[in-house]
Write an enzyme that holds these catalytic residues in place. Structure first.
Site, mmCIF file in Angstrom:
data_model
loop_
_atom_site.group_PDB
_atom_site.id
_atom_site.type_symbol
_atom_site.label_atom_id
_atom_site.label_comp_id
_atom_site.label_asym_id
_atom_site.label_seq_id
_atom_site.Cartn_x
_atom_site.Cartn_y
_atom_site.Cartn_z
ATOM 1 N N ASN A 1 52.506 22.382 8.755
ATOM 2 C CA ASN A 1 52.397 22.351 10.208
ATOM 3 C C ASN A 1 51.851 23.704 10.653
ATOM 4 O OD1 ASN A 1 52.772 22.216 12.951
ATOM 5 N ND2 ASN A 1 55.017 22.072 12.866
ATOM 6 N N LYS B 1 50.910 24.604 13.477
ATOM 7 C CA LYS B 1 51.298 24.930 14.854
ATOM 8 C C LYS B 1 50.096 25.479 15.631
ATOM 9 C CE LYS B 1 56.034 25.431 13.353
ATOM 10 N NZ LYS B 1 57.339 26.051 13.524
ATOM 11 N N HIS C 1 58.651 17.175 17.409
ATOM 12 C CA HIS C 1 59.038 18.471 16.847
ATOM 13 C C HIS C 1 59.919 19.195 17.869
ATOM 14 C CE1 HIS C 1 58.774 22.577 15.405
ATOM 15 N NE2 HIS C 1 58.407 22.068 14.244
ATOM 16 N N GLU D 1 59.938 22.097 18.870
ATOM 17 C CA GLU D 1 59.199 22.965 19.799
ATOM 18 C C GLU D 1 58.613 22.146 20.951
ATOM 19 O OE1 GLU D 1 56.785 24.859 16.822
ATOM 20 O OE2 GLU D 1 58.568 25.901 16.090
ATOM 21 N N GLU E 1 64.821 18.998 10.692
ATOM 22 C CA GLU E 1 64.517 20.411 10.895
ATOM 23 C C GLU E 1 65.579 21.035 11.797
ATOM 24 O OE1 GLU E 1 60.051 21.256 10.172
ATOM 25 O OE2 GLU E 1 60.352 20.782 12.262
ATOM 26 N N GLY F 1 61.344 29.055 11.491
ATOM 27 C CA GLY F 1 60.707 30.347 11.737
ATOM 28 C C GLY F 1 61.661 31.530 11.713
ATOM 29 N N SER G 1 61.974 27.163 7.506
ATOM 30 C CA SER G 1 61.875 28.310 6.601
ATOM 31 C C SER G 1 61.774 27.919 5.127
ATOM 32 C CB SER G 1 63.033 29.276 6.838
ATOM 33 O OG SER G 1 62.979 29.796 8.162
HETATM 34 P P1 PGA Z 1 58.897 27.172 9.486
HETATM 35 O O1 PGA Z 1 58.543 25.936 10.463
HETATM 36 O O2 PGA Z 1 58.585 26.721 8.078
HETATM 37 O O3 PGA Z 1 58.003 28.275 9.943
HETATM 38 O O4 PGA Z 1 60.335 27.469 9.654
HETATM 39 C C1 PGA Z 1 58.844 24.614 10.103
HETATM 40 C C2 PGA Z 1 58.440 23.667 11.205
HETATM 41 O O5 PGA Z 1 58.694 23.972 12.385
HETATM 42 O O6 PGA Z 1 57.860 22.598 10.948
#
Ligand code: PGA
Length: 247
Positions: A8, A10, A95, A97, A165, A171, A210
């Site tokens: 992803n 982003k 997601h 976010e 997630e 992150g 992560s």
């Molecule tokens: P990350 O993000 O690996 O940077 O923690 C995962 C995601 O949001 O899909």
């Protein structure tokens, strides 16, 4: 079940970054060292570019969102048939976010998933609790509400992916413990059986939050973990590939 390792990207990078990352992935794909299914989800403006770059590789393409309608007056949105048209086979939906930044609800996520399915895309429906919800002992309740609310009922299970997630692991460099991941994934599997029947055994349930080269093997070896949704580490071809190799 064949693991799915999804990147992803982003809202990161410009043209040259997208080109370089796609080229790096294609070169590594040429070495043929991963048996997992591989997917990248670049930002919308670069989907066409990355589709061209990845042509002839085994790496699939996905969007990071789609609208619930197939077309129409929805300024700034992208329809599932457009993603399909440009070469996508997957789309990430719900997601955390997007749930946080755009107030997306379970009902909206389910509408998007239905639109994705109708367009011939495989939706990756994301669920996950916040740290506050976990500390309050509510993680499994939140997951249950999101799975029941966001996954279209009675659909063909082989055309669905669910990603767990935990919001606090995205992150942050913190990952859920293998025991917590197994607990949640097992519960998601049980909920899916209720929604789509025994076919739920073939739904891939990804872990995200992560995931890095040094923790991927342990996470991916857990029961009911059928792949990973990778954010930060998917922006470096070598790191994404190292994760793919551990699947
Ligand atoms: P990350 O993000 O690996 O940077 O923690 C995962 C995601 O949001 O899909």
């Amino acid at each position: 079940m064949r693991a799915l390792i999804a990147g992803n990207w982003k809202m990161n990078g410009l043209t040259e970054d997208a080109k370089a990352l796609a080229a790096g992935l294609k070169a590594l794909d040429g070495q043929g060292e991963s048996s997992a299914e591989l997917l990248v989800c670049p930002p919308f403006p670069y989907l066409g570019l990355v589709a061209q770059q990845l042509a002839g590789s085994r790496i699939a393409l996905g969007g990071q969102d789609c609208h619930g309608a197939a077309a129409g007056a929805h300024t700034g949105d992208t329809a599932a048939p457009m993603l399909r048209d440009i070469g996508c086979s997957y789309v990430i939906l719900g997601h955390s976010e997007r749930r946080a930044d755009h107030g997306e609800t379970d009902v909206q996520v389910r509408g998007k998933a239905e639109s994705a399915l109708a367009a011939g895309l495989v939706p990756i429906v994301c669920v996950g609790e916040t740290e506050q919800e976990r500390n309050a002992g509510q993680a499994l309740n939140v997951i249950a509400r999101q799975v029941k609310g966001s996954v279209p009922a009675g659909m063909e299970a082989e055309r669905l992916v669910v990603a767990y997630e935990p919001v606090w692991a995205i992150g942050t460099g913190r990952t859920a413990t293998p025991a917590d991941v197994v607990e949640v994934h097992t519960e998601i599997r049980r909920l899916l059986v209720g929604l789509v029947g025994e076919g739920a055994q073939s739904v891939r349930i990804l872990y995200g939050g992560s995931v890095k080269p040094d923790n991927a093997a342990e996470l991916l070896s857990q029961a009911n973990v059928d792949g990973a949704l990778v954010g930060g580490a998917s922006l470096k071809a070598e790191d994404f590939w190292a994760i793919a190799r551990s699947a």
